[in-house]
Design a protein around this motif. Structure first.
Motif, PDB file in Angstrom:
ATOM      1  N   GLN A   1     136.073  20.237 -40.677  1.00  0.00           N
ATOM      2  CA  GLN A   1     136.251  21.634 -40.303  1.00  0.00           C
ATOM      3  C   GLN A   1     134.971  22.126 -39.631  1.00  0.00           C
ATOM      4  N   PRO A   2     135.025  23.252 -38.902  1.00  0.00           N
ATOM      5  CA  PRO A   2     133.879  23.619 -38.040  1.00  0.00           C
ATOM      6  C   PRO A   2     132.542  23.713 -38.764  1.00  0.00           C
ATOM      7  N   GLU A   3     132.488  24.425 -39.896  1.00  0.00           N
ATOM      8  CA  GLU A   3     131.194  24.607 -40.561  1.00  0.00           C
ATOM      9  C   GLU A   3     130.690  23.312 -41.180  1.00  0.00           C
ATOM     10  N   SER A   4     131.573  22.598 -41.879  1.00  0.00           N
ATOM     11  CA  SER A   4     131.128  21.334 -42.491  1.00  0.00           C
ATOM     12  C   SER A   4     130.725  20.327 -41.431  1.00  0.00           C
ATOM     13  N   ASN A   5     131.433  20.289 -40.302  1.00  0.00           N
ATOM     14  CA  ASN A   5     131.040  19.377 -39.226  1.00  0.00           C
ATOM     15  C   ASN A   5     129.664  19.729 -38.674  1.00  0.00           C
ATOM     16  N   ALA A   6     129.383  21.032 -38.555  1.00  0.00           N
ATOM     17  CA  ALA A   6     128.055  21.443 -38.084  1.00  0.00           C
ATOM     18  C   ALA A   6     126.972  20.987 -39.054  1.00  0.00           C
ATOM     19  N   ALA A   7     127.261  21.063 -40.358  1.00  0.00           N
ATOM     20  CA  ALA A   7     126.286  20.610 -41.352  1.00  0.00           C
ATOM     21  C   ALA A   7     126.086  19.101 -41.266  1.00  0.00           C
ATOM     22  N   TRP A   8     127.164  18.341 -41.098  1.00  0.00           N
ATOM     23  CA  TRP A   8     127.029  16.888 -40.963  1.00  0.00           C
ATOM     24  C   TRP A   8     126.255  16.531 -39.696  1.00  0.00           C
ATOM     25  N   ALA A   9     126.452  17.298 -38.632  1.00  0.00           N
ATOM     26  CA  ALA A   9     125.697  17.031 -37.404  1.00  0.00           C
ATOM     27  C   ALA A   9     124.201  17.224 -37.634  1.00  0.00           C
ATOM     28  N   LEU A  10     123.828  18.275 -38.371  1.00  0.00           N
ATOM     29  CA  LEU A  10     122.420  18.491 -38.699  1.00  0.00           C
ATOM     30  C   LEU A  10     121.883  17.352 -39.564  1.00  0.00           C
ATOM     31  N   LEU A  11     122.690  16.926 -40.531  1.00  0.00           N
ATOM     32  CA  LEU A  11     122.274  15.814 -41.386  1.00  0.00           C
ATOM     33  C   LEU A  11     122.029  14.566 -40.534  1.00  0.00           C
ATOM     34  N   GLY A  12     122.905  14.340 -39.565  1.00  0.00           N
ATOM     35  CA  GLY A  12     122.734  13.193 -38.676  1.00  0.00           C
ATOM     36  C   GLY A  12     121.462  13.282 -37.855  1.00  0.00           C
ATOM     37  N   GLU A  13     121.144  14.483 -37.356  1.00  0.00           N
ATOM     38  CA  GLU A  13     119.902  14.665 -36.606  1.00  0.00           C
ATOM     39  C   GLU A  13     118.682  14.363 -37.477  1.00  0.00           C
ATOM     40  N   ALA A  14     118.716  14.865 -38.708  1.00  0.00           N
ATOM     41  CA  ALA A  14     117.580  14.644 -39.607  1.00  0.00           C
ATOM     42  C   ALA A  14     117.427  13.158 -39.917  1.00  0.00           C
ATOM     43  N   ARG A  15     118.550  12.505 -40.115  1.00  0.00           N
ATOM     44  CA  ARG A  15     118.453  11.078 -40.443  1.00  0.00           C
ATOM     45  C   ARG A  15     117.969  10.267 -39.247  1.00  0.00           C
ATOM     46  N   ALA A  16     118.395  10.642 -38.050  1.00  0.00           N
ATOM     47  CA  ALA A  16     117.911   9.948 -36.854  1.00  0.00           C
ATOM     48  C   ALA A  16     116.402  10.132 -36.691  1.00  0.00           C
ATOM     49  N   ALA A  17     115.910  11.347 -36.983  1.00  0.00           N
ATOM     50  CA  ALA A  17     114.472  11.599 -36.899  1.00  0.00           C
ATOM     51  C   ALA A  17     113.713  10.739 -37.909  1.00  0.00           C
ATOM     52  N   LEU A  18     114.280  10.600 -39.110  1.00  0.00           N
ATOM     53  CA  LEU A  18     113.636   9.766 -40.128  1.00  0.00           C
ATOM     54  C   LEU A  18     113.625   8.304 -39.699  1.00  0.00           C
ATOM     55  N   GLN A  19     114.730   7.825 -39.150  1.00  0.00           N
ATOM     56  CA  GLN A  19     114.789   6.435 -38.715  1.00  0.00           C
ATOM     57  C   GLN A  19     113.788   6.170 -37.593  1.00  0.00           C
ATOM     58  N   GLU A  20     113.666   7.121 -36.673  1.00  0.00           N
ATOM     59  CA  GLU A  20     112.708   6.963 -35.579  1.00  0.00           C
ATOM     60  C   GLU A  20     111.284   6.899 -36.113  1.00  0.00           C
ATOM     61  N   ALA A  21     110.994   7.726 -37.143  1.00  0.00           N
ATOM     62  CA  ALA A  21     109.664   7.723 -37.741  1.00  0.00           C
ATOM     63  C   ALA A  21     109.383   6.385 -38.430  1.00  0.00           C
ATOM     64  N   ARG A  22     110.390   5.828 -39.069  1.00  0.00           N
ATOM     65  CA  ARG A  22     110.209   4.514 -39.697  1.00  0.00           C
ATOM     66  C   ARG A  22     109.887   3.453 -38.644  1.00  0.00           C
ATOM     67  N   GLU A  23     110.603   3.502 -37.526  1.00  0.00           N
ATOM     68  CA  GLU A  23     110.424   2.486 -36.495  1.00  0.00           C
ATOM     69  C   GLU A  23     109.053   2.576 -35.842  1.00  0.00           C
ATOM     70  N   ARG A  24     108.493   3.773 -35.739  1.00  0.00           N
ATOM     71  CA  ARG A  24     107.149   3.899 -35.157  1.00  0.00           C
ATOM     72  C   ARG A  24     106.061   3.820 -36.228  1.00  0.00           C
ATOM     73  N   LEU A  25     106.468   3.410 -37.441  1.00  0.00           N
ATOM     74  CA  LEU A  25     105.525   3.176 -38.547  1.00  0.00           C
ATOM     75  C   LEU A  25     104.694   4.416 -38.845  1.00  0.00           C
ATOM     76  N   ALA A  26     105.381   5.542 -39.001  1.00  0.00           N
ATOM     77  CA  ALA A  26     104.709   6.785 -39.399  1.00  0.00           C
ATOM     78  C   ALA A  26     104.100   6.610 -40.784  1.00  0.00           C
ATOM     79  N   PRO A  27     103.126   7.443 -41.152  1.00  0.00           N
ATOM     80  CA  PRO A  27     102.469   7.302 -42.455  1.00  0.00           C
ATOM     81  C   PRO A  27     103.475   7.298 -43.602  1.00  0.00           C
ATOM     82  N   HIS A  28     103.210   6.450 -44.590  1.00  0.00           N
ATOM     83  CA  HIS A  28     104.139   6.283 -45.708  1.00  0.00           C
ATOM     84  C   HIS A  28     104.424   7.588 -46.426  1.00  0.00           C
ATOM     85  N   GLU A  29     103.376   8.418 -46.619  1.00  0.00           N
ATOM     86  CA  GLU A  29     103.588   9.657 -47.368  1.00  0.00           C
ATOM     87  C   GLU A  29     104.527  10.605 -46.625  1.00  0.00           C
ATOM     88  N   ARG A  30     104.488  10.588 -45.291  1.00  0.00           N
ATOM     89  CA  ARG A  30     105.425  11.425 -44.524  1.00  0.00           C
ATOM     90  C   ARG A  30     106.852  10.901 -44.661  1.00  0.00           C
TER      91      ARG A  30
END
Length: 722
Positions: free
Chosen positions: A448-477
């Motif tokens: 549904q529209p609102e839940s889909n918008a929330a899942w899209a945000l979750l996906g963006e956050a997870r993609a940002a985390l994965q990108e940080a892992r790949e560039r070996l960002a500091p462990h504490e971050r």
């Protein structure tokens, strides 16, 4: 003679209410349910050791109970309960009148004459009511009684029977003193602190089996693959596909570790959040060492060939394929489970239990001779139903457990793990249906529209985390971002989106979800997506705030920047946002440091005036100001330190000072449109934040944006909105 086995699973859960920035708990439900449902259910099992059952905890609930027991947790309701009522500001008094009747009126308010009197004086309907004005008619004694009665009304039967303070204050009923109130809050602290030890006692004594849900109560199949929703809802619009099986594994691992730490051993079984399962999720569970799972009968029937007999299929455990292995599963009898959760509250206890045992007897009568005893799985919420039963469900539970202990009608209680350990029939379900206990689908949480918008945000956050892992960002971050992202995966946020369910605190649930998303990006030192800064849903209005808190500009203004309210005429024609009124109407956890924001302009300049709430608290909690501006797709942030005298706002985006200002009793700023590269007709979205260091202490508006157009000579004809 034993004729039928009944396996109760009582599910105990609350979402993570702690604000990641302030550390304060936004809502009080862990604390209040602790003195009723959690303590009462442990007391029943202690009183009837001959009754076996499974008790399922979400580990995030256990974490929060430990926070309250240790004194690390605080919430706005607790803070305002403890304050002397004569010290409460007008909006805080209004907050009490709005929120301190949040208990079942039938079972919590009606039985206490003084509480009922206060409710009727406040009014049963609040639409169009200014509770600040209503609160003026409530004396200090009235407000103190309300503080006490709200917390008393959440005391369950175990607290009322065992605690002298609770019992005495209930007997007194009204005219409470400050010492009465402090004694009650101390009793509450003791009772909350006794919950986990009480469950440790009954678990170690073998009276109950402890099971768990993945740590933050996520819909695990949707973490494994959000497109799993297509199995039951092939035509539903879905958000961008998210696949995070490693998050699913981490949620299960953390859950097993947490239960092991508290109860001495990892749980053998799990009730997945909302009974949600899928082939991929089962593979995660099995690989993590989980031996049994439970779900709903609808999931079972959709996993069997069409036309399968319900009774023959439901009342037994199953082997189910889980990747290259298998897990055992049981499936809840929906009718019997829902009867306790939703129907029996208004029936006399003896009649309700007789009806329940009669239904079990009919299931036993249908068993063919020589076959294993039928296993009836009754799985439901272990905390919320008792709000609607007289005396928090005491009579019903006493009646049920005493008759179960006596094995009346040949009904034998067992735990799911104990029954599984005796053996499971050899036939196997080769593929489990992807669905939950609601409709056999995941429609409530996605599609549904609102839940889909929330899942899209979750996906963006997870993609940002994965990108940080790949560039070996500091462990504490990475570790900090992972913690926030896992909490953002909780099912509870998605439950309240869209229109299936209604709650007075929808704005708080939305805010809690988005603050976790924001904190994920902040931990990674990444820009926060604009969608995470505004309420999900109607972005043109501030969730939880009435539009009466804002009035738009009505004419040009030309104020003198001296940090003083020299003349009321200076800001005549400016727009105004009443921050204190907005706080009164939204259950926000912070007390606030602003009273209002005024905003206006002439043809060349944007003017802002911020009126701080200059008491000792504000001096100690705010030392900076940040103006967030969004124009088209540009973000412009102006920052200034609140030192008395001249102010020079600075823009990191532009790399220079922009405009000027002055601070004495109020903050006054002037920002030329040209210096921001703005032209007449462009639309500005604006928010003002009070800060201490880099930590936000308040935002105007609490959520969303104030929207205005850069004026031309006919600006009065333009529309404005929040």
């Amino acid at each position: 003679m034993d004729r039928v086995e009944v396996a109760f699973l009582w599910h105990m859960h609350q979402p993570p209410y702690r604000d990641p920035e302030s550390g304060s708990y936004v809502l009080p439900w862990v604390r209040l349910h602790a003195t009723r449902g959690y303590l009462d259910m442990a007391a029943i099992h202690e009183r009837f050791p001959g009754v076996s059952a499974t008790v399922n905890f979400s580990p995030v609930l256990l974490e929060q109970l430990e926070d309250y027991a240790s004194g690390r947790a605080n919430d706005r309701f607790l803070e305002l309960s403890a304050r002397p009522p004569q010290d409460l500001a007008l909006e805080e008094r209004a907050f009490l009148l709005r929120t301190f009747f949040m208990v079942s009126w039938e079972q919590g308010v009606r039985p206490i004459p003084r509480y009922r009197e206060l409710l009727h004086r406040r009014g049963l309907e609040l639409e169009g009511v200014d509770l600040r004005e209503v609160s003026r008619a409530f004396s200090v004694d009235d407000l103190r009684d309300l503080q006490v009665l709200f917390n008393l009304a959440w005391m369950g039967f175990a607290a009322r029977e065992r605690d002298d303070t609770v019992r005495e204050l209930l007997r007194k009923g009204r005219d409470f003193s400050e010492s009465d109130k402090q004694a009650l809050l101390e009793a509450q602290r003791r009772l909350v602190g006794s919950v986990i030890p009480a469950w440790q006692k009954v678990a170690s004594g073998g009276m109950v089996e402890i099971s768990a849900t993945p740590y933050f109560h996520p819909i695990l199949p949707l973490l494994c693959d959000s497109d799993a929703a297509k199995v039951a809802l092939p035509d539903a619009p879905l958000p961008p596909r998210l696949r995070a099986p490693e998050d699913a594994r981490e949620q299960v691992r953390r859950a097993r570790d947490q239960v092991s730490t508290i109860f001495g051993a990892p749980p053998a079984g799990m009730w997945p959040a909302e009974g949600s399962v899928s082939p991929e999720a089962l593979e995660v569970f099995a690989a993590s060492g989980v031996r049994w799972l439970a779900s709903d009968e609808e999931v079972l029937l959709r996993s069997l060939p069409a036309g399968a007999n319900r009774e023959k299929s439901l009342y037994r455990p199953w082997r189910v394929r889980a990747g290259d292995g298998e897990v055992a599963m049981v499936f809840r009898d929906r009718g019997l489970s829902d009867a306790i959760g939703f129907r029996y509250a208004r029936s006399p206890a003896k009649d309700a239990v007789s009806g329940f045992l009669g239904d079990l007897s009919r299931i036993a009568d249908a068993r063919p001779a020589g076959e294993e005893l039928p296993l009836v799985s009754v799985i439901l919420d272990g905390e919320n139903p008792w709000e609607y039963f007289p005396d928090s469900g005491r009579d019903f539970l006493m009646e049920l457990y005493s008759r179960l202990e006596a094995r009346e009608a040949g009904v034998v209680s067992t735990s799911i793990g104990r029954r599984i350990a005796r053996g499971v029939p050899a036939d196997r379900l080769e593929r489990i249906h992807s669905g939950s206990w609601i409709e056999g689908s995941y429609r409530i949480w996605i599609g549904q529209p609102e839940s889909n918008a929330a899942w899209a945000l979750l996906g963006e956050a997870r993609a940002a985390l994965q990108e940080a892992r790949e560039r070996l960002a500091p462990h504490e971050r990475i570790a900090a971002a992972e913690e926030q992202l896992l909490a953002a995966e909780a099912s509870d946020w998605f439950w309240w989106y869209d229109e299936d369910f209604v709650t007075e605190t929808k704005a708080e649930f939305d805010r809690l979800f988005r603050t976790r998303i924001q904190a994920t990006f902040r931990a990674l030192d990444r820009p926060i997506p604009a969608a995470a800064l505004s309420p999900i849903g109607d972005g043109s209005a501030t969730a939880g705030e009435p539009l009466s808190t804002l009035r738009g500009p009505s004419g040009f203004i030309h104020p003198v920047l001296d940090g003083e309210v020299s003349s009321w005429k200076e800001w005549l024609g400016a727009g105004i946002f009443e921050a204190s009124q907005a706080r009164q109407s939204a259950m926000h956890q912070r007390a606030g440091v602003f009273t209002s924001l005024r905003f206006g302009f002439d043809l060349d300049t944007l003017y802002l005036r911020v009126d701080p709430m200059w008491d000792e608290r504000a001096h100690s909690t705010m030392d900076g100001l940040r103006i967030d501006l969004q124009v088209d797709k540009r973000d412009l942030d102006l920052r200034c330190r609140l030192t008395e005298g001249a102010l020079l706002p600075y823009s990191e985006e532009l790399g220079r000072h922009v405009g000027k200002g002055f601070f004495h009793t109020v903050v006054e700023l002037a920002v030329p449109f040209a210096e921001l590269g703005l032209e007449p007709g462009q639309r500005i979205s604006m928010a003002v934040r009070g800060t201490r260091g880099e930590v936000e202490v308040e935002r105007i508006p609490l959520e969303g944006w104030i929207v205005l157009d850069v004026p031309d000579e006919s600006f009065e004809l333009r529309m404005w909105k929040v």
